[in-house]
Scaffold this active site. Structure first.
Site, PDB file in Angstrom:
ATOM      1  N   HIS A 183      25.195  25.330  46.068  1.00 38.60           N
ATOM      2  CA  HIS A 183      25.664  24.740  47.191  1.00 38.60           C
ATOM      3  C   HIS A 183      27.060  24.290  46.660  1.00 38.60           C
ATOM      4  O   HIS A 183      27.073  23.007  46.050  1.00 38.60           O
ATOM      5  CB  HIS A 183      24.940  23.647  47.681  1.00 38.60           C
ATOM      6  CG  HIS A 183      23.536  24.256  48.229  1.00 38.60           C
ATOM      7  ND1 HIS A 183      22.490  24.336  47.093  1.00 38.60           N
ATOM      8  CD2 HIS A 183      22.780  24.748  49.079  1.00 38.60           C
ATOM      9  CE1 HIS A 183      21.392  24.837  47.701  1.00 38.60           C
ATOM     10  NE2 HIS A 183      21.760  24.983  48.806  1.00 38.60           N
TER      11      HIS A 183
ATOM     12  N   TYR B  12      25.466  20.501  51.913  1.00 39.21           N
ATOM     13  CA  TYR B  12      25.683  19.741  53.075  1.00 39.21           C
ATOM     14  C   TYR B  12      26.303  18.233  52.739  1.00 39.21           C
ATOM     15  O   TYR B  12      26.714  17.671  53.717  1.00 39.21           O
ATOM     16  CB  TYR B  12      24.103  19.143  53.369  1.00 39.21           C
ATOM     17  CG  TYR B  12      23.072  20.231  54.064  1.00 39.21           C
ATOM     18  CD1 TYR B  12      23.627  20.612  55.155  1.00 39.21           C
ATOM     19  CD2 TYR B  12      21.860  20.563  53.651  1.00 39.21           C
ATOM     20  CE1 TYR B  12      22.814  21.628  55.929  1.00 39.21           C
ATOM     21  CE2 TYR B  12      21.071  21.433  54.255  1.00 39.21           C
ATOM     22  CZ  TYR B  12      21.556  22.050  55.335  1.00 39.21           C
ATOM     23  OH  TYR B  12      20.745  22.816  56.065  1.00 39.21           O
TER      24      TYR B  12
ATOM     25  N   SER C 295      28.065  28.522  55.968  1.00 41.90           N
ATOM     26  CA  SER C 295      27.625  27.167  55.973  1.00 41.90           C
ATOM     27  C   SER C 295      26.152  26.915  55.678  1.00 41.90           C
ATOM     28  O   SER C 295      25.202  27.737  56.140  1.00 41.90           O
ATOM     29  CB  SER C 295      28.157  26.343  57.249  1.00 41.90           C
ATOM     30  OG  SER C 295      26.906  26.733  58.378  1.00 41.90           O
ATOM     31  N   ASP C 296      25.506  25.942  55.169  1.00 40.93           N
ATOM     32  CA  ASP C 296      24.174  25.515  55.370  1.00 40.93           C
ATOM     33  C   ASP C 296      23.597  25.500  56.603  1.00 40.93           C
ATOM     34  O   ASP C 296      24.435  25.250  57.562  1.00 40.93           O
ATOM     35  CB  ASP C 296      24.012  24.662  54.330  1.00 40.93           C
ATOM     36  CG  ASP C 296      22.490  24.631  53.439  1.00 40.93           C
ATOM     37  OD1 ASP C 296      21.643  25.131  54.171  1.00 40.93           O
ATOM     38  OD2 ASP C 296      22.381  24.169  52.530  1.00 40.93           O
ATOM     39  N   TRP C 297      22.479  25.312  56.847  1.00 42.26           N
ATOM     40  CA  TRP C 297      21.828  25.464  57.900  1.00 42.26           C
ATOM     41  C   TRP C 297      22.236  24.103  58.884  1.00 42.26           C
ATOM     42  O   TRP C 297      21.644  23.161  58.400  1.00 42.26           O
ATOM     43  CB  TRP C 297      20.596  25.636  58.030  1.00 42.26           C
ATOM     44  CG  TRP C 297      19.995  27.308  57.784  1.00 42.26           C
ATOM     45  CD1 TRP C 297      18.832  27.737  58.530  1.00 42.26           C
ATOM     46  CD2 TRP C 297      20.743  28.358  57.221  1.00 42.26           C
ATOM     47  NE1 TRP C 297      18.844  29.217  58.469  1.00 42.26           N
ATOM     48  CE2 TRP C 297      20.130  29.586  57.449  1.00 42.26           C
ATOM     49  CE3 TRP C 297      21.950  28.522  56.590  1.00 42.26           C
ATOM     50  CZ2 TRP C 297      20.231  30.544  57.224  1.00 42.26           C
ATOM     51  CZ3 TRP C 297      22.424  29.579  56.035  1.00 42.26           C
ATOM     52  CH2 TRP C 297      21.527  30.792  56.423  1.00 42.26           C
TER      53      TRP C 297
END
Length: 637
Positions: free
Chosen positions: A257, A307, A343-345
């Site tokens: 990430h 995130y 993007s992350d969720w």
């Protein structure tokens, strides 16, 4: 501070040299087939004889604003029972409850993350049905199916999926413990073959966060604490997944990430507000970038930002997915990444997860509207929204003049190019009967099972008690696993430790269950056992010589076990049979693993270390790279 061997840097250089960059076939190499023919009704973008760039030009020119918006989202969905298209799982969309079919034919999405496991044949049948549904849409854009990791024993909702029929390896920490890029490439190649068989064409891995904060909640899916070792692993994995170039037999990768989730404040997970900060008080951001530089050099196709938000750097203190100086400035301009950023969720919308509304991960911009968040993500340089279906926000941004449609075209083109390169427009279906033969086949299963055994790390072995010989004793007591595993080996099982010649204890690194049901799936908090647990362990150790097997999904703080147990193993996802094979040296199995992180001696040392700095806990119990070999010869049974 401990400095790992420079050998990993040399290993990284050689690994990169073995991994050619993935690239599209240039138009100049294609035959000069015209885009249209008077006698042909094939639309140019569906004509496999044309260059990919020509096909992209034609497809983009035909797309409506709504169709473009649909490409900018990827949403998790389940495969339906018996390989059907699921019609029971509801996705809330502005007051409406949608199932899979409307996501494709109304919302016009074509990227999905399958979040459950079925038998291979059923998964392949489900995938084919999804593609047939996509053929019914106006432009017949094929679906790309992605998956979180599903080849390990550890099962953390939101980061990995139960392995089901797929071959079963240790978590990636176990791959790192064996220090072999060749094994890492083989591991990824096996996953690729199994994914291809059922139609999964995008792997939401590798996770290359560097574990510099020992409490980091998702350490288990990383490659540990050493950035150069991690870099050598990611190069090999990308080659295994993608091949020498992205093509019809590739699985694209989503490296995550960025720029690394390792420096999480107190190790808390960034899905939640308590873990929203990455702290860089040691000024070690560049250390965490080492694996990402390697992934980019190796041709990694996609990258997912963390995130979290950066604290203690020159960058704005807003979540990385909204952070233009990080995504455009650092990732794209400084590091030269030209691929897809997904993007992350859940950056935009509050969502119900396991019955609780979890807030959008808009850390640092919590007070913005959903429309403003969508614009910030696009402005940052992100191409695709993970875990969202808010296509209407994108349409509104363009109609109201906040975002030019040309900005959408940049991202849509990248996303569609990936589909063309993977061959999805030309060969979108899989052979369900073949899937049953490929997934979990005896060879793949054997490699996974062997790796579980090899990755075992022997931390202590007092008086060379291991490996156990048949003549050492024949009465055993088991705690933490079913004693039937011992009975199946014709070993005598007793019902109390006092009656045993040897005791076995299987346990896992401690963690604290915090907050919502979803958050409790992430292993946060302390790394040591509480007083009651320590007393119970001590009573067992005082009753008989005890061999301990602990799951190291984080660096456990267990000095008392190291002191009192007769022997101590660490594993990274392994079966009971794998453990017993290593204990008894069955078929020659022995521990080969070396610790992929250091193990602190106390929680005080954990709390005093600096989150972004590697190898800085005071007087660690076991250092990075520790791992004993058997020196006692085994006797044949």
């Amino acid at each position: 501070m401990f400095t790992p061997s420079a050998a990993w840097s040399n290993l990284l250089v050689s690994a990169i040299a073995l991994a050619p960059l993935a690239s599209a076939v240039p138009c100049s190499s294609c035959s000069p087939t015209p885009s249209t023919s008077p006698n042909s009704t094939i639309l140019p973008y569906l004509n496999s004889q044309l260059c990919i760039q020509d096909r992209l030009d034609d497809l983009l020119s035909r797309m409506t604003l709504e169709e473009k918006a649909g490409q900018l989202f990827i949403k998790q969905i389940p495969a339906g029972i018996n390989g059907t298209i699921d019609s029971t799982t509801l996705v809330l969309d502005q007051g409406r409850n949608l199932t899979t079919a409307p996501l494709i034919n109304e919302k016009l999405l074509s990227h999905f993350n399958v979040n459950n496991a079925l038998p291979a044949k059923q998964m392949a049948e489900w995938y084919n049905r999804i593609q047939r549904l996509a053929l019914e849409t106006r432009l017949q854009i094929p679906v790309t199916i992605a998956s979180d990791p599903r080849h390990a024993f550890a099962d953390t909702v939101g980061s990995s999926i139960a392995s089901g029929q797929f071959s079963k390896f240790p978590e990636s920490l176990g791959i790192a413990a064996l220090r072999s890029p060749e094994l890492a490439e083989q591991y990824a190649t096996i996953i690729r073959e199994e994914y291809l068989a059922v139609g999964i064409r995008s792997a939401l891995q590798p996770q290359i966060d560097v574990v510099t904060e020992p409490r980091m909640a998702r350490s288990g899916q990383t490659f540990g604490e050493d950035a150069n070792l991690t870099a050598s692993m990611v190069v090999a994995l990308i080659k295994g997944f993608q091949g020498t170039e992205l093509g019809h037999t590739s699985v694209t990768t989503v490296t995550k990430h960025f720029p690394g989730a390792g420096p999480a404040r107190n190790g808390n997970d960034s899905h939640f507000a308590t873990g929203k900060d990455n702290t860089y008080f040691g000024d070690f951001l560049n250390y965490h970038l080492i694996p990402f530089r390697a992934a980019i050099a190796a041709g990694g196709r996609q990258i997912m930002p963390s995130y979290a938000r950066p604290i203690g750097t020159k960058y704005p203190e807003v979540a990385f997915g909204f952070n233009k100086p990080v995504i455009t400035g650092l990732l794209r301009e400084e590091l030269g990444f030209e691929g897809i950023v997904v993007s992350d969720w859940g950056l935009i919308t509050d969502q119900a997860i396991i019955g609780v509304i979890e807030p959008a991960r808009a850390w640092g911009v919590e007070n913005t509207t959903e429309l403003e968040r969508a614009k910030m993500v696009l402005d940052a340089g992100v191409d695709q929204f993970g875990g969202e279906i808010r296509t209407e926000l994108i349409v509104q941004l363009v109609i109201e003049g906040h975002v030019p449609e040309s900005r959408l075209d940049v991202s849509v083109r990248k996303l569609l190019e990936e589909k063309f390169l993977l061959g999805l427009f030309d060969n979108r279906f899989v052979d369900a009967e073949a899937a049953e033969r490929v997934v979990g086949n005896p060879y793949f299963a054997r490699i996974g099972n062997e790796t579980q055994r090899r990755a075992y790390t022997l931390l202590t072995n007092k008086q060379d008690i291991l490996p156990l010989r048949p003549t050492d004793g024949n009465k055993f007591y088991a705690q933490g696993f079913n004693s039937s595993y011992l009975s199946a080996r014709n070993l005598t099982v007793v019902d109390s430790p006092e009656k045993a010649d040897f005791c076995f204890l299987r346990t896992a690194t401690p963690w604290e269950a915090r907050g919502s049901p979803f958050r409790q799936r992430y292993h946060e908090g302390r790394l040591d056992f509480n007083a009651t647990e320590r007393a119970a362990h001590s009573a067992l150790f005082n009753s008989c010589p005890t061999i301990v097997d602990i799951l190291l999904d984080r660096p456990a703080v267990i000095p008392e076990i190291a002191e009192e147990a007769a022997a101590l193993f660490g594993h990274y996802g392994a079966s009971v049979d794998a453990f017993l094979d290593v204990v008894f040296n069955k078929d020659g199995w022995k521990p080969e693993g070396r610790l992929p992180f250091e193990m602190p001696r106390s929680m005080e040392a954990v709390e005093e270390q600096v989150a972004d700095v590697p190898f800085d806990t005071v007087d660690p119990l076991f250092r990075f790279g520790h791992g004993l070999n058997y020196t006692r010869p085994a006797l044949c049974s």
